[in-house]
Design an enzyme around this catalytic site. Structure first.
Site, PDB file in Angstrom:
ATOM      1  N   SER A 178      -0.398  -1.849  -2.310  1.00 24.29           N
ATOM      2  CA  SER A 178       0.069  -0.839  -3.262  1.00 24.29           C
ATOM      3  C   SER A 178       1.160  -1.436  -4.130  1.00 24.29           C
ATOM      4  CB  SER A 178       0.638   0.359  -2.489  1.00 24.29           C
ATOM      5  OG  SER A 178       1.484   1.125  -3.300  1.00 24.29           O
ATOM      6  N   ASP A 206      -3.334   5.483 -10.418  1.00 22.06           N
ATOM      7  CA  ASP A 206      -4.004   4.408  -9.702  1.00 22.06           C
ATOM      8  C   ASP A 206      -5.244   3.868 -10.401  1.00 22.06           C
ATOM      9  OD1 ASP A 206      -2.068   4.346  -7.600  1.00 22.06           O
ATOM     10  OD2 ASP A 206      -2.800   6.296  -7.020  1.00 22.06           O
ATOM     11  N   LYS A 207      -6.442   4.053  -9.837  1.00 22.79           N
ATOM     12  CA  LYS A 207      -7.640   3.414 -10.382  1.00 22.79           C
ATOM     13  C   LYS A 207      -8.268   4.207 -11.518  1.00 22.79           C
ATOM     14  CE  LYS A 207      -6.511   0.975  -7.017  1.00 22.79           C
ATOM     15  NZ  LYS A 207      -5.394   1.857  -6.682  1.00 22.79           N
ATOM     16  N   CYS A 231       3.818   8.927  -8.919  1.00 20.49           N
ATOM     17  CA  CYS A 231       4.961   8.647  -8.036  1.00 20.49           C
ATOM     18  C   CYS A 231       5.990   7.742  -8.705  1.00 20.49           C
ATOM     19  CB  CYS A 231       4.463   8.058  -6.729  1.00 20.49           C
ATOM     20  SG  CYS A 231       3.384   9.201  -5.854  1.00 20.49           S
ATOM     21  N   GLU A 250      -5.864  -0.812   0.144  1.00 16.82           N
ATOM     22  CA  GLU A 250      -4.442  -1.133   0.024  1.00 16.82           C
ATOM     23  C   GLU A 250      -3.780  -1.084   1.396  1.00 16.82           C
ATOM     24  OE1 GLU A 250      -3.409   0.390  -4.482  1.00 16.82           O
ATOM     25  OE2 GLU A 250      -2.715   1.561  -2.778  1.00 16.82           O
TER      26      GLU A 250
END
Length: 550
Positions: free
Chosen positions: A466, A120-121, A192, A440
């Site tokens: 997302s 992610d970030k 994921c 999100e």
């Protein structure tokens, strides 16, 4: 070397004494000092396997003739932070990560750095630091997770865990099914399984030239990933010796290539924020219209979950990012890479092993890319939609506004079955400033899809979605509600028109009514009055500029 500032000369006796205390032998002072910024944590599935990769990175640095120094960087799992106060911190942590890397690398005068990341970030935060510091740097992403299994079907986090909530509420799943999906959808370490934000950023990091050839899709459980870690350690020492810095790699050409590959893959809409922010740190301006132009001329050649039924392991076995580059080689601009050969040279090496997973340009899923920028009276500065996740027939939507001033209120209405076909669901005051942190909306969109409403309603927000989102989900609406953007003036019952062919998003009310509502508008009180998020809200810019800090 930069590190000579702390290890050379009589006046550095105290500095050397402290380094001896950490175990550094005198013979090591002639070698490049390499920082390994590791975002290992027990809290994130994509990061739990990093202890092994750290060992291989260290061994590679030693083998290359350098001396490694490991230090920690914070991380958040967006999936775990989703749907509660934790998601306010997801986007802001990008800035904390960049600042943390800058602080340690600069304070200790390290010569080069390896950025061990995955989810992610965290990856964009690491890349922002590399662009800001402009020293030799290589990114190693820890790799995607394998798909789960249940009753002979493949599982992933979004399609089978998040959407299980809505399916259970609809009566499609039993409690035993939900428990099985809860246990089986994430079978082990890795990011994921779909082309969500983490995996999209891993792919684009390779395209930017900032990770080694083949690193973007190499699986978390594979020995290939360990080999890449060892070679990354060796290669960073070579970059230091040759003074090849991050901005020599991350040029305007590199960013345009990354945008093009992103559009061809149909990646996460979050990459628009992140690529813009990384480029900002490199001193390069990427206007929102550039994303739209590149998308309009780039065929969409993969359909990875959530847009299709393939997973990241399928992309890896089909040839990975080198294969995608090979498909697009005539559309790319040449640029250096940390691997050594230029991006076009690497593209020529790529081989497609599955022509359905990675299609040729003439057999693309669509003639244009996976993301589109919409503008209109609701979003004068732009909004973003993942068109790769749109089913046929949804190119035009005319609906009735149903307005919620937070994600929680929207989720309560969705789970309470208060949403009907034709609704244009607004979730506002969730932008960079108003959120703060631009949360999100995966929980609402997943619940809507799980309840069979994904093709019947629109969801519009000044927050984010997302990479796992599909359907008529429009985010990054700019200006945001907290800044007095038109989204703040929408009321229940207003008619909303979305036209994907015209790339427009509008509210169907007259100018006089807009003016009247604007005069009545009062911005809400800040949600956080102290702490990091209060400071963040005062400094963050609009989504269309990457939500960077002033």
């Amino acid at each position: 070397m930069r590190s000579d500032e702390i290890k050379k000369g009589i006046e550095r006796v105290p500095h050397r004494a402290l380094m001896h205390a950490t175990g550094v032998a005198r013979s090591e002072f002639e070698k490049p000092f390499i920082g390994i910024a590791s975002s290992f944590t027990d809290l994130i599935p994509g990061h739990v396997g990093m202890r092994t990769l750290e060992r291989f990175l260290e061994n590679g640095v030693y083998a290359g003739g350098g001396h490694p120094f490991l230090f920690g960087i914070p991380g958040i799992c967006d999936g775990i932070a989703m749907g509660h106060v934790g998601m306010h911190y997801s986007l802001p942590i990008r800035e904390l990560i960049a600042d943390s890397v800058e602080t340690v690398i600069s304070a200790h005068r390290l010569d080069g750095m390896i950025l061990l990341t995955n989810c992610d970030k965290i990856t964009p935060g690491m890349l922002m630091a590399a662009a800001r510091l402009d020293i030799p740097a290589i990114v190693l992403t820890a790799g995607p997770m394998l798909g789960g299994r249940y009753k002979g079907e493949r599982l992933d986090l979004v399609h089978d865990a998040f959407e299980a909530v809505g399916k259970y509420n609809r009566g499609e799943l039993t409690e035993d099914d939900v428990v099985a999906m809860e246990i089986g959808s994430c079978p082990g370490e890795g990011s994921c399984q779909g082309l969500f934000t983490a995996n999209t950023m891993a792919c684009l990091t390779e395209v930017l030239g900032m990770s080694l050839y083949g690193a973007g899709t190499a699986l978390a459980v594979s020995s290939k990933k360990r080999h890449l870690a060892f070679e990354t350690g060796k290669r960073i020492v070579e970059l230091v010796k040759n003074n090849i810095t991050a901005r020599q790699i991350m040029t305007k050409n590199a960013f345009e290539n990354a945008i093009r590959v992103d559009m061809s893959l149909g990646g996460s809409t979050n990459t628009v924020l992140h690529i813009t922010a990384i480029a900002h740190e490199a001193g390069i301006e990427l206007p929102l219209d550039l994303f739209d132009r590149i998308s309009s001329e780039t065929p969409n050649i993969t359909r990875i979950r959530p847009s299709g039924d393939y997973m990241m392991e399928d992309i890896e076995y089909a040839g990975g990012i080198p294969a995608v580059l090979n498909r697009l080689k005539d559309m790319l601009k040449d640029n250096p890479t940390v691997t050594g050969p230029s991006i076009l040279e690497l593209a020529k090496r790529g081989t497609v092993y599955d022509k359905e997973v990675i299609r040729s340009l003439d057999k693309a899923y669509s003639k244009s890319g996976g993301i589109a920028v919409l503008k209109g009276s609701l979003a004068p500065d732009g909004a973003v939609i993942k068109v790769a996740g749109i089913e046929a027939g949804l190119e035009y939507f005319k609906g009735t506004a149903k307005v919620f001033d937070s994600e929680q209120l929207a989720m309560k209405a969705i789970m309470g079955k208060q949403i009907k076909a034709g609704d244009a669901i607004f979730v506002r005051y969730e932008g960079p400033r108003g959120g703060p942190g631009m949360r999100e909306m995966l929980s609402p969109t997943s619940a809507i899809s799980g309840m069979g409403m994904g093709d019947k309603v629109a969801l519009i927000t000044d927050g984010r979605f997302s990479g796992g989102t599909r359907g008529l989900a429009i985010g990054h609406v700019s200006p945001e509600a907290a800044a007095g953007g038109p989204i703040a003036l929408v009321r229940d019952g207003d008619t909303i028109i979305i036209d994907l062919k015209k790339k427009s998003i509008d509210i169907d009310i007259n100018d006089d009514e807009i003016k009247r509502r604007r005069m009545e508008f009062k911005p809400p009180e800040p949600k956080f009055k102290s702490g990091w998020l209060a400071r963040y809200a005062q400094l963050v810019t609009s989504a269309n500029t990457g939500a960077v800090l002033r």
